[in-house]
Design a protein around this motif. Structure first.
Motif, PDB file in Angstrom:
ATOM      1  N   ALA A 166      28.664   6.450  30.230  1.00  0.00           N
ATOM      2  CA  ALA A 166      27.390   5.802  30.555  1.00  0.00           C
ATOM      3  C   ALA A 166      26.306   6.257  29.582  1.00  0.00           C
ATOM      4  CB  ALA A 166      26.983   6.119  31.986  1.00  0.00           C
ATOM      5  N   ARG A 167      26.319   7.526  29.219  1.00  0.00           N
ATOM      6  CA  ARG A 167      25.327   8.041  28.261  1.00  0.00           C
ATOM      7  C   ARG A 167      25.528   7.408  26.885  1.00  0.00           C
ATOM      8  NH1 ARG A 167      22.369  13.216  29.779  1.00  0.00           N
ATOM      9  NH2 ARG A 167      22.731  13.255  32.014  1.00  0.00           N
ATOM     10  N   TRP A 168      26.793   7.257  26.448  1.00  0.00           N
ATOM     11  CA  TRP A 168      27.050   6.605  25.158  1.00  0.00           C
ATOM     12  C   TRP A 168      26.516   5.187  25.181  1.00  0.00           C
ATOM     13  CZ3 TRP A 168      27.514   8.403  20.673  1.00  0.00           C
ATOM     14  CH2 TRP A 168      28.253   9.551  20.401  1.00  0.00           C
ATOM     15  N   HIS A 169      26.822   4.474  26.249  1.00  0.00           N
ATOM     16  CA  HIS A 169      26.382   3.086  26.363  1.00  0.00           C
ATOM     17  C   HIS A 169      24.856   3.003  26.272  1.00  0.00           C
ATOM     18  CE1 HIS A 169      27.165  -1.099  27.348  1.00  0.00           C
ATOM     19  NE2 HIS A 169      26.086  -1.049  28.101  1.00  0.00           N
ATOM     20  N   ASP A 170      24.163   3.875  26.971  1.00  0.00           N
ATOM     21  CA  ASP A 170      22.699   3.915  26.948  1.00  0.00           C
ATOM     22  C   ASP A 170      22.190   4.247  25.545  1.00  0.00           C
ATOM     23  OD1 ASP A 170      19.999   4.074  28.249  1.00  0.00           O
ATOM     24  OD2 ASP A 170      20.200   6.162  27.558  1.00  0.00           O
ATOM     25  N   TYR A 171      22.787   5.246  24.913  1.00  0.00           N
ATOM     26  CA  TYR A 171      22.382   5.661  23.573  1.00  0.00           C
ATOM     27  C   TYR A 171      22.556   4.520  22.561  1.00  0.00           C
ATOM     28  CZ  TYR A 171      22.776   8.136  19.072  1.00  0.00           C
ATOM     29  OH  TYR A 171      22.664   8.528  17.766  1.00  0.00           O
ATOM     30  N   ILE A 172      23.716   3.875  22.567  1.00  0.00           N
ATOM     31  CA  ILE A 172      23.973   2.773  21.639  1.00  0.00           C
ATOM     32  C   ILE A 172      22.981   1.640  21.895  1.00  0.00           C
ATOM     33  CG2 ILE A 172      25.648   1.031  20.876  1.00  0.00           C
ATOM     34  CD1 ILE A 172      26.340   3.890  20.026  1.00  0.00           C
ATOM     35  N   GLY A 173      22.720   1.357  23.158  1.00  0.00           N
ATOM     36  CA  GLY A 173      21.747   0.319  23.494  1.00  0.00           C
ATOM     37  C   GLY A 173      20.359   0.638  22.967  1.00  0.00           C
ATOM     38  N   ARG A 174      19.938   1.902  23.103  1.00  0.00           N
ATOM     39  CA  ARG A 174      18.623   2.300  22.590  1.00  0.00           C
ATOM     40  C   ARG A 174      18.575   2.248  21.067  1.00  0.00           C
ATOM     41  NH1 ARG A 174      17.253   7.544  23.855  1.00  0.00           N
ATOM     42  NH2 ARG A 174      19.365   8.034  24.511  1.00  0.00           N
ATOM     43  N   LEU A 175      19.688   2.627  20.407  1.00  0.00           N
ATOM     44  CA  LEU A 175      19.746   2.521  18.945  1.00  0.00           C
ATOM     45  C   LEU A 175      19.594   1.071  18.511  1.00  0.00           C
ATOM     46  CD1 LEU A 175      22.660   4.908  17.890  1.00  0.00           C
ATOM     47  CD2 LEU A 175      20.237   5.165  17.325  1.00  0.00           C
ATOM     48  N   HIS A 176      20.343   0.180  19.141  1.00  0.00           N
ATOM     49  CA  HIS A 176      20.297  -1.237  18.778  1.00  0.00           C
ATOM     50  C   HIS A 176      18.918  -1.832  19.066  1.00  0.00           C
ATOM     51  CE1 HIS A 176      24.953  -1.809  18.854  1.00  0.00           C
ATOM     52  NE2 HIS A 176      24.555  -0.935  17.962  1.00  0.00           N
ATOM     53  N   ALA A 177      18.326  -1.472  20.179  1.00  0.00           N
ATOM     54  CA  ALA A 177      16.998  -1.972  20.523  1.00  0.00           C
ATOM     55  C   ALA A 177      15.954  -1.531  19.499  1.00  0.00           C
ATOM     56  CB  ALA A 177      16.598  -1.507  21.920  1.00  0.00           C
ATOM     57  N   ALA A 178      16.180  -0.361  18.895  1.00  0.00           N
ATOM     58  CA  ALA A 178      15.250   0.157  17.890  1.00  0.00           C
ATOM     59  C   ALA A 178      15.588  -0.348  16.486  1.00  0.00           C
ATOM     60  CB  ALA A 178      15.258   1.684  17.912  1.00  0.00           C
ATOM     61  N   GLY A 179      16.632  -1.184  16.372  1.00  0.00           N
ATOM     62  CA  GLY A 179      16.985  -1.764  15.087  1.00  0.00           C
ATOM     63  C   GLY A 179      17.990  -0.975  14.279  1.00  0.00           C
TER      64      GLY A 179
END
Length: 141
Positions: A99-112
């Motif tokens: 779940a933490r990986w998923h959140d981290y990847i999502g935040r990376l993608h959201a930030a470009g």
């Protein structure tokens, strides 16, 4: 509260193997440890003050310093060393790793940021590698 019974650094594949007194065992990637450091530098001083960590895919750990009988202080190859990882925090990080990986990847993608990590959201994490044994919990070798 869980207590660490053994830990091993796997430097080639960059993950920490940690086992607890309840039998739980986790292989936590160094990158995840680094981007979820419990330090104020990463977490801020309150909700919404977190700093997104980027470019940590290849981060290593050069040393683990025991903090009493309750925590570790990793020394990362990027110079970060202010996070104190309690057994409870490491247990939570291991238990909720995907779940933490998923959140981290999502935040990376959201930030470009794309391709910043070699892992994809939802990927099941596990590791195999040559072991570099660091010693027992709370003992410096």
């Amino acid at each position: 509260m869980p207590t660490c019974t053994s830990l091993t650094l796997h430097n080639k594949s960059r993950y920490l193997e940690i086992t607890f007194d309840d039998g739980a065992s986790f292989n936590i990637p160094y990158e995840l440890l680094r981007v979820y450091s419990p330090s104020a530098e990463v977490q801020g001083h309150g909700p919404g003050q977190e700093t997104l960590q980027v470019g940590k895919r290849d981060v290593g750990i050069t040393d683990l310093e025991p903090v009493g009988q309750y925590a570790l202080k990793p020394i990362f190859t990027d110079g970060h060393q202010s996070g104190l990882y309690t057994w409870e925090y490491l247990y939570d990080l291991g238990a909720n790793m995907n779940a933490r990986w998923h959140d981290y990847i999502g935040r990376l993608h959201a930030a470009g940021f794309f391709g910043d990590t070699g892992r994809e959201p939802g990927a099941v994490l596990h590791g195999t590698s040559t072991h570099t044994h660091h010693g027992g919990c709370g003992h410096r070798h």
